[in-house]
Structure formats: C-alpha cells, structure tokens
Scaffold this active site. Structure first.
Site, mmCIF file in Angstrom:
data_model
loop_
_atom_site.group_PDB
_atom_site.id
_atom_site.type_symbol
_atom_site.label_atom_id
_atom_site.label_comp_id
_atom_site.label_asym_id
_atom_site.label_seq_id
_atom_site.Cartn_x
_atom_site.Cartn_y
_atom_site.Cartn_z
ATOM 1 N N SER A 130 -4.071 -10.782 -9.688
ATOM 2 C CA SER A 130 -4.745 -10.246 -8.518
ATOM 3 C C SER A 130 -6.221 -10.111 -8.840
ATOM 4 O O SER A 130 -6.622 -10.128 -10.010
ATOM 5 C CB SER A 130 -4.161 -8.862 -8.183
ATOM 6 O OG SER A 130 -4.981 -8.147 -7.284
ATOM 7 N N TYR A 143 -1.319 -0.195 -10.503
ATOM 8 C CA TYR A 143 -1.407 -1.615 -10.122
ATOM 9 C C TYR A 143 -2.481 -2.323 -10.938
ATOM 10 O O TYR A 143 -2.267 -3.427 -11.465
ATOM 11 C CB TYR A 143 -1.710 -1.702 -8.627
ATOM 12 C CG TYR A 143 -1.625 -3.081 -8.023
ATOM 13 C CD1 TYR A 143 -0.437 -3.543 -7.484
ATOM 14 C CD2 TYR A 143 -2.741 -3.919 -7.980
ATOM 15 C CE1 TYR A 143 -0.353 -4.811 -6.907
ATOM 16 C CE2 TYR A 143 -2.667 -5.182 -7.410
ATOM 17 C CZ TYR A 143 -1.474 -5.622 -6.873
ATOM 18 O OH TYR A 143 -1.395 -6.877 -6.314
#
Length: 248
Positions: A130, A143
């Site tokens: 990401s 995350y």
C-alpha cells in the site's frame, strides 16, 4: 500477451475488490487460479466464473496454516482489512488481527510456496502492500506497521529467492475505486453533508496529482505484468499506483 496456461496461481482475498480483479486477469491469461477467501460463497462464485478453484480459509489463523502444502507457481498475497484508532485507544486484539492477517499470513504462505518454486526454477510472489507501506497516516498504526513489515518481507524474499529463478515484488496502491471505497465515499458525503464529488476531491484525491482514482483493473494489469516472463529482471521492488502521492 502474457501466457500463464501452464501455471497455478493463488490469490488471497480473491473473492472481491482487487483480489477478484487479479484472479480474473490471471485466469484470462490461462492460469489455474485458486481463489482464497474467508467468504466461502463469494470465493465459490468467483472461482466458478473463471474456471478456478475456491479455497475457503481464515488466514488470520496462521497456526492452522503452518506446514500447509502449497504447490503453486504464482502467489499473490492480497488479503487485508483496516481498523482506525489513535494509538492510545487501539485495541490490542485488533492490532494483532491486522498484523497476523497482513504480515504473518503472507510469510507462512510464502514459506509454503517457495520449495516448489525452487524445485521448478520459476516462481512469482506479488505482495499487495500500500502507499502505507511507504508513508504513514495518523490513526492507522496497525495497518501502516503491517504494510511496512510486508515491504521488508518482500525485499528479503527477493534476495533469498532470486538465485532460484523466483522473484518477489510489491504493489503499493493508493486509494482504488473498489466497492468498499465507493461505500466510504457515500458514507462520508452523508455524514459531512457534502457531495460525493467533494468527498472524492477533498479526501480520496487529496494527496494525488492525478485527478482520478485507480481502478481494480489497473492493479490487476500491473500484477499480470509482474508475474510474466517479461518481468524476470524485476525483483525486490515497490510499484506505486498512487497518482503521485509517494512523490511528495
């Protein structure tokens, strides 16, 4: 044109969003695709549509995965979730869930897939990281930590596997126009009393130099290239699809 007609591929989180798009792209190139997902009904539906195989699995239960026999040529570690809290309020159980699912599970699956890849002298591992594998955002500590860890796993796998004809790379998307993001746009518009176009521009495109979100098919096309023979020399690298977010 990529020909994967002799290859077996596993896509985690393959029943929806980016995973579904990548499963479809690999199957269209001829691969036999194993669609791994916790949602049995969705996994079966996608696998049925592409002539693949469904694997209903809870990837957060890594103890059950340890020692699994994974005979695939292509592994795409894509499954993930999001939880948002300040560090001071982040429940430990949610922190552990995210890091188990998004870092430990890719390690366990990579460990299981590499011996067969080494034996055949060919393999491709693609980790869906990401922009948060390269940048941080407040309230997303679990995350961000998991995605940064996944980048480290990508680089280490690349160094160990490269001499065996196996590459490992990461794709680092920003926001992608998945059904989940579309829902978030609608929810924020309703909550904040503004239009969906305003939410898109102010929130989801706020870091992007390109005034358009990537689509799932854009990510799938990049994944397809990375598993092709044309990408044999690409190893241990991060490929951002973020409209320029990481350029700032």
């Amino acid at each position: 044109m990529v020909d994967l007609s002799s290859k077996r591929a596993l896509v985690t989180g393959g029943a929806s969003g980016l995973g579904k798009a990548m499963s479809e792209a690999l199957a269209a190139a001829g691969a036999h695709v194993i669609v791994a997902d916790v949602n049995a009904e969705s996994a079966e539906a996608v696998a049925g549509d592409i002539g693949g195989q469904a694997w209903t699995v809870n990837l957060a239960d890594t103890s059950a995965l340890n020692g699994v026999d994974l005979d695939v040529d292509i592994l795409i570690n894509n499954a993930g979730i999001q939880r948002i809290h300040p560090i001071t309020e982040f429940p430990l159980v949610e922190w552990r869930l995210i890091n188990t699912l998004m870092l430990e599970a890719p390690f366990v699956l990579t460990k299981a897939a590499l011996p067969g890849m080494y034996k055949r002298g060919w393999g491709r591992v693609v980790n869906l990281s990401s922009i948060h594998g390269l940048r941080a955002s407040a309230n997303k500590s679990a995350y961000v930590a998991a995605k940064h860890g996944l980048m480290g796993l990508t680089k280490t796998t690349a160094l160990e596997a490269g001499p065996h004809g196996v590459t490992c790379n990461a794709i680092n998307p920003g926001y992608v126009m998945t059904p989940m993001v579309k829902g978030q746009i609608a929810d924020q518009a309703k909550t904040n009393g503004i239009t969906e176009d305003e939410v898109l521009e102010q929130v989801f495109l706020g870091h992007s130099a390109v005034p358009k979100l990537a689509e799932p098919d854009d990510i799938a096309a990049l994944a397809l290239f990375l598993v092709s023979d044309a990408a044999a020399g690409i190893n241990g690298s991060a490929h951002s699809v973020d409209g320029g977010w990481s350029a700032a």
